[in-house]
Design a protein around this motif. Sequence first.
Motif, PDB file in Angstrom:
ATOM      1  N   ARG A 176      35.021  40.543 -54.232  1.00  0.00           N
ATOM      2  CA  ARG A 176      35.228  41.156 -55.553  1.00  0.00           C
ATOM      3  C   ARG A 176      36.100  42.397 -55.481  1.00  0.00           C
ATOM      4  O   ARG A 176      36.942  42.624 -56.360  1.00  0.00           O
ATOM      5  CB  ARG A 176      33.869  41.508 -56.165  1.00  0.00           C
ATOM      6  N   SER A 284      28.628  48.618 -62.103  1.00  0.00           N
ATOM      7  CA  SER A 284      27.965  47.334 -62.315  1.00  0.00           C
ATOM      8  C   SER A 284      26.496  47.538 -62.594  1.00  0.00           C
ATOM      9  O   SER A 284      25.894  48.506 -62.124  1.00  0.00           O
ATOM     10  CB  SER A 284      28.145  46.452 -61.075  1.00  0.00           C
ATOM     11  N   GLN A 295      27.763  41.013 -65.684  1.00  0.00           N
ATOM     12  CA  GLN A 295      29.036  41.390 -65.078  1.00  0.00           C
ATOM     13  C   GLN A 295      29.893  42.229 -66.024  1.00  0.00           C
ATOM     14  O   GLN A 295      30.036  41.898 -67.206  1.00  0.00           O
ATOM     15  CB  GLN A 295      29.822  40.142 -64.676  1.00  0.00           C
ATOM     16  N   ARG A 296      30.445  43.311 -65.479  1.00  0.00           N
ATOM     17  CA  ARG A 296      31.440  44.080 -66.213  1.00  0.00           C
ATOM     18  C   ARG A 296      32.779  43.348 -66.126  1.00  0.00           C
ATOM     19  O   ARG A 296      33.143  42.814 -65.084  1.00  0.00           O
ATOM     20  CB  ARG A 296      31.576  45.486 -65.638  1.00  0.00           C
ATOM     21  N   ARG A 297      33.502  43.332 -67.254  1.00  0.00           N
ATOM     22  CA  ARG A 297      34.796  42.666 -67.298  1.00  0.00           C
ATOM     23  C   ARG A 297      35.820  43.602 -67.931  1.00  0.00           C
ATOM     24  O   ARG A 297      35.472  44.462 -68.749  1.00  0.00           O
ATOM     25  CB  ARG A 297      34.711  41.356 -68.089  1.00  0.00           C
ATOM     26  N   ASP A 299      37.892  43.223 -70.264  1.00  0.00           N
ATOM     27  CA  ASP A 299      38.052  43.133 -71.714  1.00  0.00           C
ATOM     28  C   ASP A 299      36.794  43.485 -72.499  1.00  0.00           C
ATOM     29  O   ASP A 299      36.745  43.290 -73.712  1.00  0.00           O
ATOM     30  CB  ASP A 299      38.491  41.714 -72.099  1.00  0.00           C
ATOM     31  N   GLY A 306      27.986  44.646 -70.085  1.00  0.00           N
ATOM     32  CA  GLY A 306      28.795  43.575 -69.536  1.00  0.00           C
ATOM     33  C   GLY A 306      28.433  42.233 -70.128  1.00  0.00           C
ATOM     34  O   GLY A 306      27.789  42.136 -71.170  1.00  0.00           O
ATOM     35  N   TRP A 307      28.882  41.189 -69.425  1.00  0.00           N
ATOM     36  CA  TRP A 307      28.657  39.816 -69.883  1.00  0.00           C
ATOM     37  C   TRP A 307      27.534  39.188 -69.063  1.00  0.00           C
ATOM     38  O   TRP A 307      27.603  39.151 -67.835  1.00  0.00           O
ATOM     39  CB  TRP A 307      29.933  38.989 -69.726  1.00  0.00           C
ATOM     40  N   TRP A 372      28.262  40.204 -75.888  1.00  0.00           N
ATOM     41  CA  TRP A 372      28.226  41.293 -74.911  1.00  0.00           C
ATOM     42  C   TRP A 372      26.871  41.978 -74.954  1.00  0.00           C
ATOM     43  O   TRP A 372      26.271  42.145 -76.019  1.00  0.00           O
ATOM     44  CB  TRP A 372      29.322  42.314 -75.196  1.00  0.00           C
TER      45      TRP A 372
END
Length: 487
Positions: A176, A284, A295-297, A299, A306-307, A372
């Motif tokens: 990552r 994170s 998960q942080r993204r 967008d 996060g998602w 989100w």
Amino acid sequence: MTVRDLLLARAEDDRPALRWREEGTIRSLSWREYVAAAGRLADDLEARLDPEKPPHVGVLLPNGPAFALHLAAAGLGGHVLVGLNSTRRGEALDADIAKADCQLVIDSPDPALRRIVSSGPPKLTTRATTTNDSRVGVAADSLFMLIFTSGTSGTPKAVRITHEKITGPGTHLVARLGLTADDVHYLSMPMFHSNAVMAGWAPALTTGAAFAVAPFSASGFLPDVRDFGATYANYVGKPLAYILATPERPDDADNPLRVVFGNEANEKDIAEFGRRFGCTVVDSYSSTENAVIVQRRPDMPEGALGWPLDGVKVLDPETGEETAVGVIGELVNTTGAGAFAGYYNDPDAEAERMRGGMYWSGDLAYRDADGWVYFAGRSGDWLRVDGENMATAPIERILLRHPSIGEAAVYALPDHVGDKVACALILREPLTADELWTFLGEQSDLSPKAWPSVVRILEDLPRTATNKVLKRELRDLDPGLGTTWTR
């Protein structure tokens, strides 16, 4: 894959491994020396353990070479390292030791350790020469370590950390974050906690990168990064804020650091740290149990956690149903335990976590219309004001919008019926009560019921060893400390 596999793969590697500062001098061991010394330490510990009892060795040490050697010794040997919180004392510490069934407690660098490190030409002992050692079978699901939770919401629980709970995150973070064998990892977070072990040590073990160990110091962070040549660092809690509170200098970005990874930093500190020190900060969501993944993204909306991965949902803790958009509930892994391997010697706590075959994280959250997820605090952070339930984290995020506020901790104080909202603030710049009230009045997303009735301006907040705020202690602080505003 096991920790032993990774260590044995480095047994003949003469590149730098462990680095530390001793009496003002940077010292180091190669991977060959580190693995050999750890093998000798594993044998030394085994000779002192009763084979009829759980082979648990408590380590009560600060960040340093001794703790790093004990980590590797547990990986090579057949014993289990118990990370003991070095800030706990008296009966609380005794209870942790008893709960974890520690046969030995290492509370100072063992006098034999220097001999173990320096003795003979580096050579692995019989114990560490094969992964098929007939005396000690080690598999991916074998117990490697017991790590206690931070205890922000109750008595710390000993989380079972298997070998794959070290090697898995190590492999994941290498991919990552783009970490390589040429990086130098800086480990200043407490090594008895999961962040240092999984996010700092494990990736270095995966790639064969060098890693430097030191106790955390806000003022010492940048000098350490430069002296050790650190390109990567990990954090948990509020260290970014502490470092940012040190005086800024024109050459702060003149350092080798390129990426920093951790959790629980706010958006303002993430951006400012990256700007000031010329690096990328990746934050994170995480916990020692590691059973819920969000998960942080790039967008994601500002303020979002996060998602959520498949199966992670926000459920009503009373009905077990998924909450509506914008409604606070608890983050749950509906597919099962995930990477959670259970608590040691605590069946009631484990049953509470695994209600209905699902993992209930104890973290409050809500989701927006797009899916989100937003963090809303711990389950113990619920407030009930005038018959309305609310959580603390959304209020804290609003307070942190003010440029003068460095940290904000919102908590409940008892009212005639229910709670009233209180908060403790650490300021970056001077702020008056009138300025704060005016600012809050301008925040369109702040409910009138969420306005703090009591504001305390403090120099510091009560914290765990992993820099998490102990809100239950805020309620009992000496009223003479700091400055108090009421409205």
